[in-house]
Write a protein that holds these residues in place. Structure first.
Motif, PDB file in Angstrom:
ATOM      1  N   LEU A   1      -6.133   3.031   1.217  1.00 38.77           N
ATOM      2  CA  LEU A   1      -6.425   1.606   1.083  1.00 38.77           C
ATOM      3  C   LEU A   1      -5.858   0.738   2.200  1.00 38.77           C
ATOM      4  O   LEU A   1      -6.487  -0.253   2.586  1.00 38.77           O
ATOM      5  N   VAL A   2      -4.681   1.075   2.699  1.00 36.72           N
ATOM      6  CA  VAL A   2      -4.016   0.216   3.674  1.00 36.72           C
ATOM      7  C   VAL A   2      -4.690   0.366   5.036  1.00 36.72           C
ATOM      8  O   VAL A   2      -4.832   1.484   5.539  1.00 36.72           O
ATOM      9  N   PRO A   3      -5.132  -0.729   5.648  1.00 36.72           N
ATOM     10  CA  PRO A   3      -5.819  -0.644   6.945  1.00 36.72           C
ATOM     11  C   PRO A   3      -4.881  -0.162   8.048  1.00 36.72           C
ATOM     12  O   PRO A   3      -3.669  -0.375   7.996  1.00 36.72           O
ATOM     13  N   ASP A   4      -5.449   0.487   9.059  1.00 39.84           N
ATOM     14  CA  ASP A   4      -4.689   0.851  10.253  1.00 39.84           C
ATOM     15  C   ASP A   4      -5.106  -0.055  11.410  1.00 39.84           C
ATOM     16  O   ASP A   4      -5.888  -0.993  11.221  1.00 39.84           O
TER      17      ASP A   4
ATOM     18  N   ALA B   1     -10.485  -5.653   2.557  1.00 36.65           N
ATOM     19  CA  ALA B   1     -10.749  -6.492   1.384  1.00 36.65           C
ATOM     20  C   ALA B   1      -9.862  -6.095   0.207  1.00 36.65           C
ATOM     21  O   ALA B   1      -9.282  -6.960  -0.459  1.00 36.65           O
ATOM     22  N   TYR B   2      -9.731  -4.800  -0.066  1.00 36.65           N
ATOM     23  CA  TYR B   2      -8.957  -4.353  -1.217  1.00 36.65           C
ATOM     24  C   TYR B   2      -7.461  -4.608  -1.023  1.00 36.65           C
ATOM     25  O   TYR B   2      -6.761  -4.981  -1.975  1.00 36.65           O
ATOM     26  N   THR B   3      -6.985  -4.406   0.198  1.00 41.81           N
ATOM     27  CA  THR B   3      -5.582  -4.729   0.470  1.00 41.81           C
ATOM     28  C   THR B   3      -5.362  -6.230   0.381  1.00 41.81           C
ATOM     29  O   THR B   3      -4.354  -6.698  -0.171  1.00 41.81           O
ATOM     30  N   GLY B   4      -6.315  -7.001   0.902  1.00 40.23           N
ATOM     31  CA  GLY B   4      -6.210  -8.460   0.861  1.00 40.23           C
ATOM     32  C   GLY B   4      -6.184  -8.991  -0.557  1.00 40.23           C
ATOM     33  O   GLY B   4      -5.420  -9.921  -0.872  1.00 40.23           O
ATOM     34  N   VAL B   5      -6.981  -8.406  -1.447  1.00 45.48           N
ATOM     35  CA  VAL B   5      -7.023  -8.925  -2.815  1.00 45.48           C
ATOM     36  C   VAL B   5      -5.737  -8.577  -3.568  1.00 45.48           C
ATOM     37  O   VAL B   5      -5.320  -9.325  -4.463  1.00 45.48           O
ATOM     38  N   VAL B   6      -5.084  -7.465  -3.208  1.00 44.64           N
ATOM     39  CA  VAL B   6      -3.781  -7.156  -3.802  1.00 44.64           C
ATOM     40  C   VAL B   6      -2.752  -8.200  -3.371  1.00 44.64           C
ATOM     41  O   VAL B   6      -1.946  -8.684  -4.186  1.00 44.64           O
ATOM     42  N   LEU B   7      -2.784  -8.591  -2.089  1.00 39.24           N
ATOM     43  CA  LEU B   7      -1.877  -9.630  -1.602  1.00 39.24           C
ATOM     44  C   LEU B   7      -2.178 -10.973  -2.271  1.00 39.24           C
ATOM     45  O   LEU B   7      -1.258 -11.738  -2.601  1.00 39.24           O
ATOM     46  N   LEU B   8      -3.463 -11.263  -2.481  1.00 34.88           N
ATOM     47  CA  LEU B   8      -3.837 -12.481  -3.199  1.00 34.88           C
ATOM     48  C   LEU B   8      -3.287 -12.468  -4.626  1.00 34.88           C
ATOM     49  O   LEU B   8      -2.840 -13.496  -5.135  1.00 34.88           O
ATOM     50  N   ALA B   9      -3.324 -11.296  -5.251  1.00 35.22           N
ATOM     51  CA  ALA B   9      -2.805 -11.186  -6.615  1.00 35.22           C
ATOM     52  C   ALA B   9      -1.309 -11.493  -6.654  1.00 35.22           C
ATOM     53  O   ALA B   9      -0.829 -12.188  -7.553  1.00 35.22           O
ATOM     54  N   PHE B  10      -0.556 -10.992  -5.665  1.00 39.59           N
ATOM     55  CA  PHE B  10       0.870 -11.310  -5.591  1.00 39.59           C
ATOM     56  C   PHE B  10       1.070 -12.813  -5.433  1.00 39.59           C
ATOM     57  O   PHE B  10       1.974 -13.406  -6.044  1.00 39.59           O
ATOM     58  N   LEU B  11       0.231 -13.448  -4.606  1.00 39.55           N
ATOM     59  CA  LEU B  11       0.351 -14.882  -4.371  1.00 39.55           C
ATOM     60  C   LEU B  11      -0.010 -15.678  -5.624  1.00 39.55           C
ATOM     61  O   LEU B  11       0.642 -16.681  -5.951  1.00 39.55           O
ATOM     62  N   ILE B  12      -1.029 -15.243  -6.331  1.00 44.26           N
ATOM     63  CA  ILE B  12      -1.420 -15.903  -7.579  1.00 44.26           C
ATOM     64  C   ILE B  12      -0.287 -15.838  -8.600  1.00 44.26           C
ATOM     65  O   ILE B  12       0.052 -16.836  -9.252  1.00 44.26           O
ATOM     66  N   VAL B  13       0.301 -14.655  -8.742  1.00 45.79           N
ATOM     67  CA  VAL B  13       1.389 -14.480  -9.712  1.00 45.79           C
ATOM     68  C   VAL B  13       2.600 -15.305  -9.307  1.00 45.79           C
ATOM     69  O   VAL B  13       3.221 -15.990 -10.142  1.00 45.79           O
TER      70      VAL B  13
END
Length: 261
Positions: free
Chosen positions: A139-142, A176-188
């Motif tokens: 999942l994590v981009p290079d 996108a998938y890594t970005g949405v995980v970071l967005l989830a942390f920001l939302i919380v």
């Protein structure tokens, strides 16, 4: 393994060791359709934990957005415009009335806070699994994915003939998938900051105060919702097989001619 109308056998080159009850992840499994041919190969696409946490998020996010709109109705302050001139409100009064969202502030808060804990627990379990299992590597981009993501988008809009090679996820998906995980942390994080601004004053201050934290929470939620919509569009474009792989955990493809008996 036989039973019912289907018979599944492991391809000879991929037979696991005698101490293994099932093929290793990624092993090819030949599925002989009852009729007609050709045979199909099944390859593990999504581990069980990934699928469970993914599908649990569907009702959780639905309730979070529904209850969040009830809360936002009580203080609808954001709109697009210039200075005092308002072009449009994000959610006009008719929107709230049509969905029956008005006059339900207490109910919205109760559902939002309780369901929010389910969102947090599901997310923590998902991230812990990624870290422990090594699935994060898919999942994590290079450093090459930013360039390849452009080529993926060009291919999707039919401006490029061939998509760049990729593993389980292409470059655009990984970003996108890594970005949405970071967005989830920001939302919380911003959610806690505006939920307990006094008790969590350090966190609220980190986001620039209550009003700024609320603004970040709002726009992060908009971005998260946009991802959900785009994700659904991409799933629809990719066909039923891609959707079913998130249900069953396997992707199916025709056996190459040279491998057929």
């Amino acid at each position: 393994m036989t039973g019912g109308r289907h018979r599944m056998t492991v391809a000879a080159a991929d037979v696991p060791g005698e101490d293994q009850a099932f093929p290793t992840p990624g092993a090819l499994v030949r599925t002989e359709a009852p009729s007609p041919p050709p045979d199909l190969l099944a390859r593990e696409a999504h581990p069980r934990v990934i699928r469970w946490t993914h599908w649990l998020n569907v009702p959780i996010l639905a309730v979070m957005m529904w209850s969040g709109l009830r809360i936002y109705w009580a203080n609808d302050v954001y709109a697009a415009g210039v200075g005092s001139w308002e072009v449009f409100a994000f959610f006009p009064d008719g929107f709230y009335s049509a969905l029956g969202l008005e006059r339900r502030l207490a109910k919205g808060i109760a559902f939002h806070l309780n369901t929010g804990w389910l969102f947090v627990l599901n997310g923590v379990f998902y991230v812990a699994y990624l870290a422990r299992s090594g699935q994060w590597r898919h999942l994590v981009p290079d450093r090459y994915d930013a360039r390849d993501a452009v080529d993926v988008v060009l291919h999707d809009v039919h401006l490029r003939a061939d998509a760049p090679p990729h593993g389980r996820y292409n470059a655009a998906q990984k970003i996108a998938y890594t970005g949405v995980v970071l967005l989830a942390f920001l939302i919380v994080g911003t959610g806690f900051a505006i939920y307990k601004p006094t008790q969590l004053s350090l966190l609220t201050g980190l986001f620039g105060g209550y009003e700024t934290a609320r603004l970040i929470h709002f726009w992060t939620t908009i971005a998260f919702s946009a991802f959900v919509v785009l994700h659904l569009v991409q799933v629809a474009r990719s066909g039923l097989g891609n959707l079913m792989s998130m249900v069953t955990g396997f992707e199916y493809s025709a056996v190459p001619e040279e491998r057929r008996p």
